[in-house]
Every structure is written in structure tokens, then in C-alpha cells.
Write a protein that holds these residues in place. Structure first.
Motif, PDB file in Angstrom:
ATOM      1  N   TYR A 536       0.883  -1.220   0.122  1.00 16.28           N
ATOM      2  CA  TYR A 536       0.002  -0.002   0.197  1.00 16.28           C
ATOM      3  C   TYR A 536       0.565   1.534   0.076  1.00 16.28           C
ATOM      4  N   ARG A 537       2.237   1.201  -0.001  1.00 12.16           N
ATOM      5  CA  ARG A 537       3.092   2.305  -0.051  1.00 12.16           C
ATOM      6  C   ARG A 537       2.964   3.001   1.126  1.00 12.16           C
ATOM      7  N   PHE A 538       3.000   2.430   2.245  1.00 15.19           N
ATOM      8  CA  PHE A 538       2.938   3.185   3.505  1.00 15.19           C
ATOM      9  C   PHE A 538       4.246   2.954   4.332  1.00 15.19           C
ATOM     10  N   GLY A 539       4.715   3.871   5.086  1.00 13.77           N
ATOM     11  CA  GLY A 539       5.644   3.934   5.951  1.00 13.77           C
ATOM     12  C   GLY A 539       5.406   3.105   7.073  1.00 13.77           C
ATOM     13  N   GLY A 540       6.355   2.507   7.796  1.00 21.05           N
ATOM     14  CA  GLY A 540       6.030   1.875   9.076  1.00 21.05           C
ATOM     15  C   GLY A 540       7.049   1.819   9.997  1.00 21.05           C
ATOM     16  N   CYS A 541       6.749   1.510  11.275  1.00 17.14           N
ATOM     17  CA  CYS A 541       7.604   1.413  12.522  1.00 17.14           C
ATOM     18  C   CYS A 541       7.502   0.222  13.002  1.00 17.14           C
ATOM     19  N   LEU A 542       8.605  -0.562  13.183  1.00 18.58           N
ATOM     20  CA  LEU A 542       8.868  -1.529  13.526  1.00 18.58           C
ATOM     21  C   LEU A 542       9.469  -1.723  15.063  1.00 18.58           C
ATOM     22  N   ALA A 543       8.452  -1.527  16.047  1.00 19.13           N
ATOM     23  CA  ALA A 543       9.018  -1.249  17.320  1.00 19.13           C
ATOM     24  C   ALA A 543       8.817  -2.479  18.403  1.00 19.13           C
ATOM     25  N   ASP A 544       9.069  -3.604  17.919  1.00 22.74           N
ATOM     26  CA  ASP A 544       9.201  -4.723  18.733  1.00 22.74           C
ATOM     27  C   ASP A 544      10.273  -4.532  20.202  1.00 22.74           C
ATOM     28  N   PRO A 649      12.844  17.189  16.544  1.00 21.09           N
ATOM     29  CA  PRO A 649      12.429  17.686  15.074  1.00 21.09           C
ATOM     30  C   PRO A 649      13.567  18.478  14.720  1.00 21.09           C
ATOM     31  N   THR A 650      14.266  19.374  15.564  1.00 19.53           N
ATOM     32  CA  THR A 650      14.982  20.392  15.088  1.00 19.53           C
ATOM     33  C   THR A 650      16.386  20.254  15.144  1.00 19.53           C
ATOM     34  N   SER A 651      16.751  18.839  15.371  1.00 23.63           N
ATOM     35  CA  SER A 651      18.280  18.541  15.430  1.00 23.63           C
ATOM     36  C   SER A 651      18.493  18.347  13.994  1.00 23.63           C
ATOM     37  N   GLY A 652      20.027  18.490  13.772  1.00 27.54           N
ATOM     38  CA  GLY A 652      20.675  18.364  12.384  1.00 27.54           C
ATOM     39  C   GLY A 652      20.390  16.953  11.773  1.00 27.54           C
ATOM     40  N   VAL A 653      20.505  15.993  12.571  1.00 26.03           N
ATOM     41  CA  VAL A 653      20.246  14.677  12.208  1.00 26.03           C
ATOM     42  C   VAL A 653      18.717  14.538  11.620  1.00 26.03           C
ATOM     43  N   SER A 654      17.833  14.917  12.380  1.00 24.19           N
ATOM     44  CA  SER A 654      16.229  14.997  11.943  1.00 24.19           C
ATOM     45  C   SER A 654      16.135  15.734  10.556  1.00 24.19           C
ATOM     46  N   LYS A 655      16.706  17.069  10.755  1.00 26.92           N
ATOM     47  CA  LYS A 655      16.408  17.785   9.231  1.00 26.92           C
ATOM     48  C   LYS A 655      17.142  16.989   8.275  1.00 26.92           C
ATOM     49  N   ALA A 656      18.229  16.141   8.393  1.00 26.04           N
ATOM     50  CA  ALA A 656      18.839  15.674   7.254  1.00 26.04           C
ATOM     51  C   ALA A 656      18.229  14.574   6.785  1.00 26.04           C
ATOM     52  N   VAL A 657      17.835  13.346   7.603  1.00 30.06           N
ATOM     53  CA  VAL A 657      17.078  12.394   7.309  1.00 30.06           C
ATOM     54  C   VAL A 657      15.823  12.649   6.659  1.00 30.06           C
ATOM     55  N   MET A 658      15.130  13.839   6.850  1.00 26.46           N
ATOM     56  CA  MET A 658      14.037  14.140   6.185  1.00 26.46           C
ATOM     57  C   MET A 658      14.039  14.698   4.620  1.00 26.46           C
ATOM     58  N   LYS A 659      15.194  14.983   4.383  1.00 24.23           N
ATOM     59  CA  LYS A 659      15.726  15.526   3.162  1.00 24.23           C
ATOM     60  C   LYS A 659      15.978  14.268   1.876  1.00 24.23           C
ATOM     61  N   LEU A 660      16.061  13.165   2.617  1.00 26.69           N
ATOM     62  CA  LEU A 660      16.448  11.900   1.690  1.00 26.69           C
ATOM     63  C   LEU A 660      15.398  11.626   0.995  1.00 26.69           C
ATOM     64  N   GLN A 661      15.463  10.723  -0.193  1.00 29.27           N
ATOM     65  CA  GLN A 661      14.265  10.499  -1.115  1.00 29.27           C
ATOM     66  C   GLN A 661      14.488   8.959  -1.137  1.00 29.27           C
ATOM     67  N   ALA A 662      13.115   8.271  -1.004  1.00 27.09           N
ATOM     68  CA  ALA A 662      13.121   6.952  -1.279  1.00 27.09           C
ATOM     69  C   ALA A 662      11.488   6.506  -1.446  1.00 27.09           C
ATOM     70  N   ALA A 663      11.490   5.382  -2.078  1.00 31.78           N
ATOM     71  CA  ALA A 663      10.125   4.793  -2.701  1.00 31.78           C
ATOM     72  C   ALA A 663       9.663   4.362  -1.227  1.00 31.78           C
ATOM     73  N   HIS A 664      10.320   3.821  -0.409  1.00 28.79           N
ATOM     74  CA  HIS A 664       9.461   3.326   0.982  1.00 28.79           C
ATOM     75  C   HIS A 664      10.485   3.698   2.223  1.00 28.79           C
ATOM     76  N   ARG A 665       9.650   4.012   3.200  1.00 25.16           N
ATOM     77  CA  ARG A 665      10.364   4.539   4.638  1.00 25.16           C
ATOM     78  C   ARG A 665      10.020   3.432   5.797  1.00 25.16           C
ATOM     79  N   LEU A 666      10.968   3.247   6.324  1.00 23.69           N
ATOM     80  CA  LEU A 666      10.644   2.213   7.581  1.00 23.69           C
ATOM     81  C   LEU A 666      11.700   2.713   8.766  1.00 23.69           C
ATOM     82  N   ILE A 667      11.236   2.538   9.940  1.00 23.57           N
ATOM     83  CA  ILE A 667      11.959   2.900  11.127  1.00 23.57           C
ATOM     84  C   ILE A 667      11.839   1.751  11.945  1.00 23.57           C
ATOM     85  N   LEU A 668      13.270   1.425  12.662  1.00 25.83           N
ATOM     86  CA  LEU A 668      13.189   0.252  13.797  1.00 25.83           C
ATOM     87  C   LEU A 668      13.585   0.984  15.229  1.00 25.83           C
ATOM     88  N   THR A 669      12.893   0.526  16.131  1.00 25.05           N
ATOM     89  CA  THR A 669      13.226   1.250  17.501  1.00 25.05           C
ATOM     90  C   THR A 669      12.586   0.477  18.494  1.00 25.05           C
TER      91      THR A 669
END
Length: 977
Positions: A536-544, A649-669
């Protein structure tokens, strides 16, 4: 003399005149003779002795005796004489003709009027007399006249003046009341005693209108005063009474009643000097208030509703030297019915009007415009108000149709005959502007319900102002469902999306063929979920939970992408410490994935080489430094491991990853929420941009209600929003796949010297912290609070952490050493965690003296992996000392079966992560955890607070919450108690 209760007696009421208080009543019982006639044997009766004569009294007598008691002289003194004088002194002073207290006289007279108005109507069936000068209560009988007396007022206008006088008729006969010694006993309602008869009147005649004519034939109104007199006195009299006139015209007029609801803004006069007399400015306090007032139009005459009004109203018209009184008959029953209608619809009029906030007033008008029209209630605006408001019906109709990756929103907004572009209205909604100017210049007040029902939609849609196209991302499916469910929108969805809306379980997918290893049952479910998001082209968070294999599930997904023919590489971003582990895991489970480690000082900054690989591994620091290079490359998957790294959201790391391009996004935490609900916004916005709206919208809509107001409904709504995109399994859910974990608390006593140091510090910091809180407020004192509590925690461990010169012992340190030596002797391998590196240093010194080997890891350790591998693979190495922050994530230490937590951390989830270094996939032994707590210290209280602060994070997916940030002033007082 006393009246005998064994012989016949009767109660009578006697009228007397007090020198100062006017006409009063007394009550007596009088003995009867054998012929049932009154005798001269009588006795005063009051509440004190009324029960003696109860057999001869009825309920009305009891009430009359009680009321007459309230007229007694001693009661008057109690009520009105604060100086507690003797009666003679009080009356002489208050009623002195020259120096008397007129205000107090008026208050006393008003009090007596109230009592007499209650007494007189109840005397209808009673024996009533005038008291003689000698005190005889039955001196002269009074006859109660049962029929009401009719009064007619006469006005005769002649060349010089106007004569005014009343006439009276009783049962059709003229009543002669002038020059007959009559007395007006009460004004409202009027009671007249004349010629031995007590008369009452129709229509509630005021006694003050009769009293002047007891010894006067008429009152003459001079010509120069007649205009004022006619308006102030005659017109109201004509409205309420039977009036005849000569030389004055009274016109009886009749019209149908037409209710009018008037709308006006609440203004006040400007008090600035030099301002025009009638200048009006908006009241800053009530600028948004609107007055709704009800009146009734009869022909050209308008009257405000008044429940006490007469059934006629009189207007005076002057024509040359002549006067015409227009007496307009009112339909009070009809007026009351319309008032009742409005109250039933929620408009509770008081004194014919109500003042509401503008939004509430116009919401009510919009909801009831059809009802008002049905009952012929006209709406009218105050002509003095500059603004002209739209008073018709408004509507907002939404239709939602599925597009490729979004929903197309078609909205029709109508104010009467005007159709307004949705984009224009959206700006007003987002800016909380309630007033919208229509093409004809009228002001439409946007209904409050639109702000509440559609505010979230307006905040989440993408609006193109050029073509007025409005779209909503597909991951807002829940919002679309809500709008349809609440009949706020119609939807047209594909069968695929219809299935998604109603799905009960996720489709099962075959594992990738070239994946080496076996997915456990819950890991296979996680893999299926990741494939579902992909479809479905949704991003997801795998938070096990930590240790359940998020790495394995992610690698299985990436392998399936390769086998499906995807030729674009995926970028996996993580803390530097995890790069080595990820590369090993990829080699182990997915050797077919070509992995490239993009890191190091001498890395080749050329994204063209990425095309030769399937998986690019890099760190957050590298992304922050190379974002201008990386943002131009489009990846297949963009995956963040330990994604809490972008929680700010104001950190340099957060701003940087927001600029990256991808067809799908996933986070693990394992901990998507550490300190604040805002942590969720950043991470969920990364995977599904716009899912939770703008940062300011999210703060107002969710963060403040949840964290500041403990709003359970908002917390549930946020959970419903993010639920489809977060997969979280706790170890308790997959317990059959993991060995047992035994957790226990080891309580320690302080040594004598340690306790002395601790109590001194506690007293010092308590006074310091409370003084700062009182002076600067709690929010500005958090650093002082944190510093003080940290010092107390260090003292609870060992005073040497605070004072290097301390040369005595510590109860906890001795207990830890004993427990360690016992565990080592039993051949166990132990992880020892502490937040304080100084604490680990003390332990190292002891182990060095004892020549006990150990592995060690803190933030300064260069080769983490070597320390991990040594501990994992060397059976003779029993101890691993680890700084809690440095070793809380990313380590597999399944060789250990004991975990020692030397000091409780603010956040219980951080401790849980430390325990998960050993209790994770691959562990085959029971894991024993010992948490060392020093009794009667801040540690013991932290342990209790850990439980009370869990709810927010537990209910919003994570098992962790920023403990310190949630402390209140009361919590701090408890910790320092």
C-alpha cells in the motif's frame, strides 16, 4: 385574664394603628358564652402559646399568628436596630421629624408592606375587628367584602388643566369612599377599609393610586406639566386599567403579533476625550459577544417580551395641541408560546435577551434557521452595527474519491446562494478566523462545528491553490472512515481499499527463498506486516521489544525486494556502534544482498557506487555531514535503526534524514517514545509525511491535551491514527519463544557514615531546590532538581562518587561485591550496569585488587565489538561492566545469565533495554536480574514513581517514557522527603 381551653373560645384578628409603624394586626383568643357570643375575657395569642389553643385553630390561623409575630415591635428592633436600643429610644431617634433616618424608615415600611400583603388575603373567612383606644380588640367589627371592587380612572382635559380621579363600583353599585374616613391598609395589592367594609380590587390596583382621593375630589395637572405626566403616568395607567377620558383620545388598536429575533454586537462607548458623543468601539472584553433579543411587532409597534407585562401597551402621539393614546392589545399567550419554543431549542431568554459568544450565537442561528422560519420568527440586525451578517443557512458537503496515492477531496461550501471555494475557507479554518466576507459584503460566521469536525482534515490535506485541488494522503484512511461514519462525507473507494478498510488479518506472504535462517512465528507475522505496508506504499515503524529480532525481519523484507526484481539499493542508517553488528547479521542471514559500508573519514563521496549494491549501511553522523550529496539519490528503502535518534525535530540529524528520497520508508526502534509525545511526531512524520499534521498542529491537538491535561480521548485518538503503521510486540506476547526471566529487587541498608552523609545532603538540596522553585517556578528549576537528585542517587550508591576524600564504607557496595563473588563462584556470567562511570570505576578498582578479570564498556571505549566478542566467547571471563547509556542498545550479550542494575534509572524502559542485552533471541538459559536499591533513599522513591509514570508511554506503543520530564512539584517533594 387567661382564656380557658376547656370552655368554648374563638380566635379573632384586630387592626390597630401604631404611632410610627402604621396599621398593624394583633391576634387574640376570646372566651365565648353559652350563646357562642364573644365575651370580654380575651388573651393575646402568639407562637409561644398557640399550641394551647390548637384545637380551635386551622392551618390558616397558624400561618396568620406566625406572620403577625413578625410585625411585633421586638422583631423590628432585632432586624433593624444594630445598636440594640430600647424601643422608645429607637423610634424617637429614627422617626424624628427633622433628624430621622428616612432610609431606615423606608426599609421598615417596605418590610411591613410585604407582611401585610401576605396577611390580608388570608383574612377572608376570619373575624376581623378594629381595636379600641382602650385596647378592646373587638371594638368595631370589619366586614370582608368577598367580590373584587372595580376601579375606573378618569381624565378630563380642559383649557387650563387636566383633572384626574378614580371612581369605584362594588357589585355594580357605586362605592362612596371619599370623605368617609377610609384607610388604605396595603398598597400592593391594594386593600381599602371604608364604612366598616374591607375591599380588594381587580387587576392588582396599586393603593398609592387611591390614597390621594380619600379626602380629595380630583388632582389637577397643569398644562405646562401635562406632556410629561401623560407619558410617565397616564400611558401606563391606560395600558393596565379601565380608563375613560374627555378631551383626550384613546384609540383601541389590534394587530397580529409577529415575533422578531434581533441580532446585535455588544458595543460600549469610547471614553476617550474628544470622541464624538455617540462614537462606538468594540469592547475588547466582549468583542466577540452577540446579543440576541426577542421582541414582538404589532403593526408599527414593537414590544420586548416581559412575562409581567399588561395585555396592552400604550404609545402616546401628540398632534398639534392634541394627544392620542394608541392602546395596542398584545397576545401574551402567543408571546409566551414563542418564548417557550426558543427555550426548547436552547435559547434561554432572560429579560427578553441573551448574550452569547459570537461563535455560539451564529451556530445556534444556523442550526435553527429552518425552525425559526417555520414559526414565522423574523431575524433582524441592529441597524447601528456597521457589519451586516449573513443570517441564512450554511452547509459544507464533502465527497472523497480515491486516486493513485491519495484521496481527491471535493468540497461544496454554501452560504445561502453563495458557493465558496473550499481553499478559501480552509485558510480561515486553519487561522481560526470565524468571519468570512461574502461577495455581497455580508459577513458569514463559520460554524464552530466546522472547526471541530473538519479542523483535522483541513490541517492534513495538501491544497493546491492554483487549481484549487485538494488531496489527502492514503495513510489518512482512518480519517476518511470517520468522516463517512459520521455522515460528514461520501466516499468512492476501490475494491482494494475497501478490503483494506474492512480487513481482519494481513495477507500471508512466502518468505524469500534465499533467506538463510528460520523466522519464528511472530517474526514471520512481522515480515508479512512489512510486506503489507509495501503493497500500500505506507511507511512503517517496527517497534518490537529489544531482542525480538527486528534486524532479521528487516533483512527478510530487503531480500524479498531483491527477489522481486528491485534494482535500486536501500539505505540503512544507524548509530555508529551498530554498523559492525548489521554487517555481520546481513552476511549471516542474507548473503545474497550486496552490502556496502558507507562510513569512515576517507569514504568515497560518490553516490554512483551505490548502484553496485543492494544495501548501503551508514551512520546518523555521516548522513548529517553528507546530506547535500545523499539527498539527490533516490533509494528503494530508507530505513532508520534506533530511530529515536531523530526524536528532536530541530536537530541536524532529523533535518538531514527528512531530506533523503526513497520509495519506501521504515524505522526500527524499541522505544519510539522516550521523553515526549513529540518523539512520535518526528518519527511518524519521517515514515508518512503529513500523517500527524504540522508540528504546531500536533502540539495543540495531541501533545498538550495528552501530557498537560491527561486527555484519555486524545490519547486513544492518537493511538488510532498511528496504530496501522506501528507493529509492537512485547516479550510477554512471545513468551513461548524466550526462556524465563526472573527479576528481583535487592534492598540494601546504608552504613552509618553513609547515612550521615546522605541526610546532610538531602537537607541541603531540599532547601536549595524548594527555594529556587518558590523564587523561579518549577519549570525553571529543573536543572537544580536534576542536579540535587543526581547527587542523592550517587550518595545512595557510594559517598565516594561525590566526595573522593570519603574513606568509609557503603552498604550497597558491600552487598554488590558479596553478590558478585557468589555468582562468580557458581559459574554464572554477569552483566553489571550503572549510569555512573565513577561507580564502575570503584568496582574496577576492587576487582583489580582481587585480580578478577572483566570486560568493560563505556562511552570512551574504542573497540566495543572486541569487548563484546571476548565476553561472549571466553567462558572464563565472568564479568562485563557496562555504562548504562553506552551499552543500553545494539548489543547481543546472550552469554550472560545474570544482570545487575546498580542504580535505578529515571526511565524504567532504559533498564529494560539493559536487561534485554542478555534476555533476547539466542538466549537458552533463565536470566536473573537484580536491581540494587538503597533503602530510605531517593532510589526507593524512584522505584515507586517508575510505576506511576508509565501510563502515557504504555498506551502510546512504547514501554518507555521520559521520567524526569514528567515530574511535578509534588513528585519532587516526595523524592526529597
Amino acid at each position: 385574664m387567661k382564656v380557658s381551653t376547656t370552655e368554648p373560645y374563638q380566635i379573632i384578628y384586630s387592626l390597630l394603628r401604631h404611632e410610627y409603624l402604621g396599621y398593624l394586626f394583633e391576634s387574640f383568643v376570646i372566651q365565648l358564652n353559652e350563646n357562642k357570643e364573644l365575651t370580654f375575657l380575651y388573651q393575646n395569642i402568639s407562637s409561644k402559646n398557640v399550641q394551647e389553643f390548637a384545637a380551635g385553630l386551622d392551618e390558616t390561623d397558624f400561618e396568620l399568628v406566625k406572620l403577625i409575630d413578625e410585625m411585633q415591635q421586638e422583631v423590628i428592633l432585632q432586624k433593624f436596630d444594630v445598636r440594640k436600643r430600647k424601643p422608645v429610644d429607637f423610634f424617637l431617634k429614627i422617626y424624628d421629624p427633622q433628624k430621622g433616618d428616612k432610609g431606615l424608615q423606608g426599609a421598615i415600611a417596605g418590610y411591613f408592606e410585604m407582611i401585610k400583603a401576605k396577611i390580608l388575603p388570608q383574612l377572608a373567612q376570619k373575624r376581623l375587628f378594629i381595636m379600641g383606644n382602650d385596647g378592646n380588640p373587638t371594638w368595631q367589627p370589619i366586614t370582608w367584602m368577598p367580590a373584587p371592587t372595580r376601579v375606573r380612572f378618569h381624565f378630563v382635559r380642559n383649557e387650563e388643566n387636566t383633572h384626574y380621579f378614580p371612581t369605584m363600583r362594588y357589585e355594580g353599585e357605586k362605592l362612596h369612599f371619599r370623605y368617609a374616613g377610609g384607610m388604605v391598609l396595603c398598597d400592593e395589592p391594594a386593600f381599602l377599609l371604608v364604612n366598616g367594609g374591607l375591599y380588594h380590587f381587580e387587576e392588582g390596583v396599586d393603593g398609592k393610586k387611591i390614597r390621594p382621593f380619600l379626602d380629595k375630589k380630583f388632582i389637577a395637572i397643569p398644562r405646562e406639566m401635562e406632556d410629561v405626566y401623560y407619558r410617565r403616568f397616564v400611558a401606563p395607567l391606560i395600558a393596565g386599567y379601565d380608563v375613560v377620558s374627555k378631551g383626550l383620545e384613546i384609540r383601541q388598536e389590534s394587530f397580529p403579533a409577529r415575533p422578531v429575533l434581533n441580532i446585535s454586537e455588544n458595543f460600549k462607548k469610547n471614553g476617550n476625550a474628544g470622541t464624538a458623543k455617540n462614537s462606538l468601539v468594540a469592547d475588547p472584553v466582549t468583542d466577540s459577544d452577540v446579543i440576541l433579543s426577542l421582541s414582538f411587532q404589532y403593526g408599527q409597534h414593537a414590544f420586548a417580551f416581559d412575562s409581567l407585562a399588561h395585555d396592552a401597551h400604550v404609545n402616546l402621539e401628540r398632534i398639534g395641541n392634541d394627544y392620542v393614546f394608541h392602546k395596542v392589545r398584545r397576545s401574551l399567550a402567543f408571546e409566551k408560546q414563542r418564548v417557550d419554543d426558543l427555550r426548547e431549542w436552547g435559547l434561554d431568554l432572560r429579560n427578553h435577551r441573551v448574550t452569547w459568544p459570537k461563535a455560539q450565537a451564529f451556530d445556534w442561528l444556523n442550526e435553527n434557521v429552518a425552525r425559526l422560519k417555520q414559526k414565522n420568527i423574523s431575524l433582524q440586525q441592529n441597524v447601528e452595527n456597521e457589519k451586516r451578517y449573513f443570517l441564512g443557512y450554511s452547509s459544507l458537503d464533502l465527497s472523497i474519491e480515491e486516486g493513485r496515492d491519495w484521496f481527491d477531496i471535493r468540497a461544496k461550501v454554501k452560504f445561502g446562494d453563495f458557493e465558496i471555494p473550499f481553499v478559501q475557507l480552509r485558510r480561515h479554518i486553519l487561522q481560526r478566523k470565524r468571519e468570512f466576507t461574502l461577495p455581497n459584503g455580508e459577513i458569514a460566521v463559520i460554524p464552530e462545528s466546522w472547526f471541530t469536525r473538519y479542523s483535522e482534515l483541513f490541517n492534513l490535506v495538501d491544497a493546491n491553490t492554483k487549481d484549487e485541488q485538494i488531496r489527502l494522503k492514503k495513510y489518512h484512511m482512518m480519517l476518511v472512515q470517520e468522516l463517512e461514519r459520521d455522515s460528514l462525507a461520501t466516499t468512492v473507494l476501490s475494491r482494494k481499499l475497501e478490503n483494506l478498510r474492512d480487513f481482519q488479518e494481513i495477507e500471508t506472504y512466502d518468505p524469500p527463498k534465499n533467506f538463510r535462517g528460520e523466522l519464528r512465528r511472530y517474526q514471520k507475522a512481522g515480515y508479512d506486516w512489512l510486506r503489507f505496508l509495501n503493497q500500500y506504499r505506507f511507511g512503517g515503524c517496527l517497534a518490537d521489544d529489544m531482542g525480538l529480532g527486528k534486524t532479521i525481519q528487516t533483512l527478510a523484507l530487503l531480500q524479498s525486494e531483491k527477489e522481486a526484481g528491485t534494482d535500486r539499493p536501500s539505505l540503512l542508517v544507524m548509530p555508529t556502534s551498530l554498523l559492525y553488528n548489521w554487517r555481520l547479521e546481513a552476511e549471516r542471514f542474507t548473503p545474497g544482498l550486496r552490502a556496502f559500508l558507507y562510513t569512515g573519514t576517507y569514504r568515497e563521496k560518490n553516490t554512483d557506487i551505490f548502484n553496485e549494491y543492494d544495501l548501503i549501511l551508514t551512520s546518523y553522523g555521516i548522513v548529517r555531514m553528507d546530506v547535500d550529496l545523499l539527498k539527490n539519490f533516490r533509494f528503494n528503502y530508507l530505513i532508520l535503526d534506533e530511530s529515536q535518534a531523530i526524536k528532536n525535530p530541530t536537530s541536524g540529524v532529523s533535518k538531514a534524514v527528512m531530506k533523503l528520497q526513497a520509495a519506501h520508508r521504515l524505522i526500527l526502534t524499541g522505544t519510539p517514545l522516550e521523553n515526549s509525545t513529540m518523539d512520535l511526531w518526528t518519527q511518524l512524520t519521517f515514515i508518512n509525511p503529513g500523517l500527524l499534521g504540522t508540528q504546531s498542529f500536533f502540539k495543540k491537538e495531541y501533545l498538550i491535551p495528552i501530557e498537560k491535561k491527561n486527555d484519555a480521548d486524545k490519547r486513544q485518538r492518537l493511538y488510532d491514527h498511528i496504530k496501522p503503521f506501528i507493529l509492537r510486540r512485547h516479550k510477554s506476547q512471545v513468551a513461548t519463544d524466550l526462556p524465563e526471566k526472573v527479576e528481583s529487587v535487592q534492598y540494601c541498608d546504608m552504613s552509618e557514615d553513609q547515612e550521615k552523609k546522605y541526610e546532610e545532603a538531602k537537607s541541603y538540596y531540599r532547601n536549595l531546590i524548594l527555594e529556587q522553585i518558590d523564587n523561579e517556578g518549577f519549570s525553571r528549576s529543573q536543572m537544580a532538581v536534576l542536579q540535587g537528585l543526581s547527587k542523592l542517587r550517587q550518595l545512595a550508591n557510594h559517598p565516594r562518587l561525590v566526595d573522593e576524600g570519603y574513606d568509609s564504607d557503603s552498604g550497597k557496595f558491600d552487598d554488590v561485591i558479596h553478590k558478585l563473588e557468589t555468582a562468580i563462584s557458581e559459574n554464572h556470567k554477569i552483566l553489571v550496569f550503572s549510569q555512573f562511570v565513577k561507580h564502575l570505576t570503584l568496582l574496577r578498582h576492587h576487582l583489580d585488587r582481587k585480580k578478577i578479570r572483566y570486560a568493560y564498556l563505556d562511552g570512551s571505549t574504542k573497540d566495543r565489538q572486541r569487548e563484546v566478542e571476548t565476553f561472549q566467547n571466553d567462558p572464563t571471563l565472568k564479568l562485563f561492566l557496562i555504562s548504562l547509556k553506552a551499552g543500553g542498545v545494539g548489543l547481543n550479550l546472550t552469554a550472560a545469565d545474570y544482570v545487575f542494575i546498580l542504580d535505578p534509572w529515571w526511565n524504567p524502559a532504559v533498564e529494560a533495554q539493559a536487561i534485554d542485552r542478555a534476555h533476547r533471541i539466542g538466549q537458552e538459559q533463565t536470566v536473573f536480574t537484580y536491581k540494587f536499591i538503597t533503602k530510605n533513599t531517593v532510589e526507593e522513591k524512584i522505584l515507586a514513581l517508575q510505576q506511576s509514570k508509565r501510563q502515557l508511554a504504555d498506551e502510546l506503543i512504547s514501554n518507555e517514557e521520559g521520567f524526569f520530564k514528567s515530574l511535578s512539584r509534588e513528585d519532587v517533594l516526595g523524592l526529597l522527603g
